[in-house]
Write a protein that holds these residues in place. Structure first.
Motif, PDB file in Angstrom:
ATOM      1  N   ALA B 111       0.841  -1.208   0.000  1.00 48.30           N
ATOM      2  CA  ALA B 111       0.000   0.000   0.000  1.00 48.30           C
ATOM      3  C   ALA B 111       0.872   1.253   0.000  1.00 48.30           C
ATOM      4  O   ALA B 111       0.549   2.251  -0.665  1.00 48.30           O
ATOM      5  N   ASN B 112       1.982   1.207   0.728  1.00 46.68           N
ATOM      6  CA  ASN B 112       2.893   2.353   0.735  1.00 46.68           C
ATOM      7  C   ASN B 112       3.487   2.583  -0.649  1.00 46.68           C
ATOM      8  O   ASN B 112       3.621   3.729  -1.095  1.00 46.68           O
ATOM      9  N   LYS B 113       3.842   1.478  -1.323  1.00 49.65           N
ATOM     10  CA  LYS B 113       4.380   1.611  -2.684  1.00 49.65           C
ATOM     11  C   LYS B 113       3.339   2.217  -3.619  1.00 49.65           C
ATOM     12  O   LYS B 113       3.633   3.095  -4.426  1.00 49.65           O
ATOM     13  N   ALA B 114       2.114   1.694  -3.505  1.00 47.48           N
ATOM     14  CA  ALA B 114       1.035   2.187  -4.374  1.00 47.48           C
ATOM     15  C   ALA B 114       0.747   3.664  -4.104  1.00 47.48           C
ATOM     16  O   ALA B 114       0.583   4.453  -5.041  1.00 47.48           O
ATOM     17  N   ASN B 115       0.716   4.024  -2.824  1.00 51.76           N
ATOM     18  CA  ASN B 115       0.423   5.423  -2.486  1.00 51.76           C
ATOM     19  C   ASN B 115       1.559   6.346  -2.913  1.00 51.76           C
ATOM     20  O   ASN B 115       1.324   7.486  -3.334  1.00 51.76           O
TER      21      ASN B 115
END
Lengths: 128, 209
Positions: B111-115
């Protein structure tokens, strides 16, 4: 009766805690809409040699109406890349040189830049 | 004229469905007297939340066991003497909790990568407005990376939710089990009994579940 109420409060507390924990978990954002950008046309570059130190670059694009100006890249191995920009979209040729020495592996590239400042892919051609 | 009435006056978890006869009084009002049938379906799915509203008198609630089961599934059953059930609840909950932890770590990372990719992509318009020239290749690559990362995050989100759902389900069943089960009476239920008659000797082994 007090014990029963206390037990029910404990269950309620546990249930609420579970809900809070689950709802507080991180969530990734949804995909945003694609940017409404005009795709810049990739120039088609032709390099011709005036002499061994001077080069004439000529290019064409599929749609000149979306181009604001062009970028001319001179790529010299080991020394790096220099970038020049044309004044406007009507200039579709340039002369580079004369260079001080004959540079093996010399390459030229041209890209177009739209009015939204989006640069196209660079068309790279060897000098020789 | 027959109709179906569903009401729950005391226990919200049980819907008392009464089949009655509708009568029209002399003043024109309808009454619902006269029962012809009685059904009592249980809603099992919402057991934990429903149990909050259940009056304690209706169930054999063992507060000590209940409190232990709320701390971790199976502990209350062990306190009651149901060791097999305790092992099943505890083991399943442990597996589910481990799954929640690992899948949460996995998901948070993605999720951090996507955000991050999303924020990078959404910053492009600002950069372009400020006169910064950005390659369409870079924009396309960032968009593709954002889509890929978001799809991967979606998949990991589902896996995490599966384990959370499993853990909640185990907790719910565990609490319901504690609410409806009684402590195992080791004194009255003799594990091994020997009965001696004139012509035979009978050995009885009792198992508790």
């Amino acid at each position: 009766m007090t014990g029963i109420k206390l037990t029910r409060m404990r269950i309620l507390f546990a249930a609420v805690l579970l809900i809070v924990v689950v709802s507080a978990c991180a969530r990734h954002e949804d995909l945003p809409a694609p940017l409404s950008l005009v795709t810049p046309p990739k120039p088609d570059l032709i390099v011709s040699t005036v002499d061994s130190l001077t080069f004439n670059l000529t290019w064409s694009v599929s749609d000149v109406s979306v181009v604001s100006y062009y970028r001319i890249y001179t790529m010299i191995p080991l020394l790096g890349t220099t970038v020049d920009e044309t004044a406007d979209e009507t200039i579709m040729n340039a002369t580079v040189g004369p260079l001080g020495v004959v540079v093996p592996g010399l390459e030229f590239g041209v890209s177009s830049v739209t009015f939204q400042n989006v640069e196209s892919a660079i068309d790279v051609e060897p000098a020789f | 004229m027959h109709f179906l009435e569903i009401h729950s006056n005391i226990l919200p978890s049980f819907a008392y469905m009464q089949l009655g006869t509708m009568k029209v009084n002399s003043d024109g009002m309808m009454s619902t007297k006269g029962k012809h049938g009685f059904m009592r379906p249980r809603i099992v799915a919402a057991a934990v939340l429903v149990a909050v509203f259940l009056p304690g008198q209706a169930l054999a609630v063992d507060n000590a066991s209940l409190w232990r089961s709320l701390l971790f599934p199976g502990v209350g059953q062990a306190h009651q003497g149901h060791y097999k059930k305790a092992a099943i609840f505890g083991g399943t909950a442990l597996l589910a909790a481990t799954g929640v932890f690992l899948s949460s770590v996995n998901y948070t990372e993605q999720a951090n990568k996507a955000n991050a990719a999303r924020n990078e992509f959404l910053f492009f318009p600002t950069q372009l407005m400020n006169g910064e020239v950005i390659s369409i290749t870079e924009i396309d690559e960032t968009y593709a990376r954002m889509v890929s990362a978001t799809e991967e995050a979606d998949d990991r989100f589902k896996v995490r939710n599966f384990f959370i759902g499993a853990l909640i389900t185990v907790y719910a069943i565990n609490v319901v089990d504690i609410l409806i089960s009684k402590p195992h009476d080791t004194e009255t239920a003799q594990r091994i009994q020997i009965e001696v008659n004139r012509d035979r000797v009978m050995l009885t082994r009792t198992f508790g579940f």
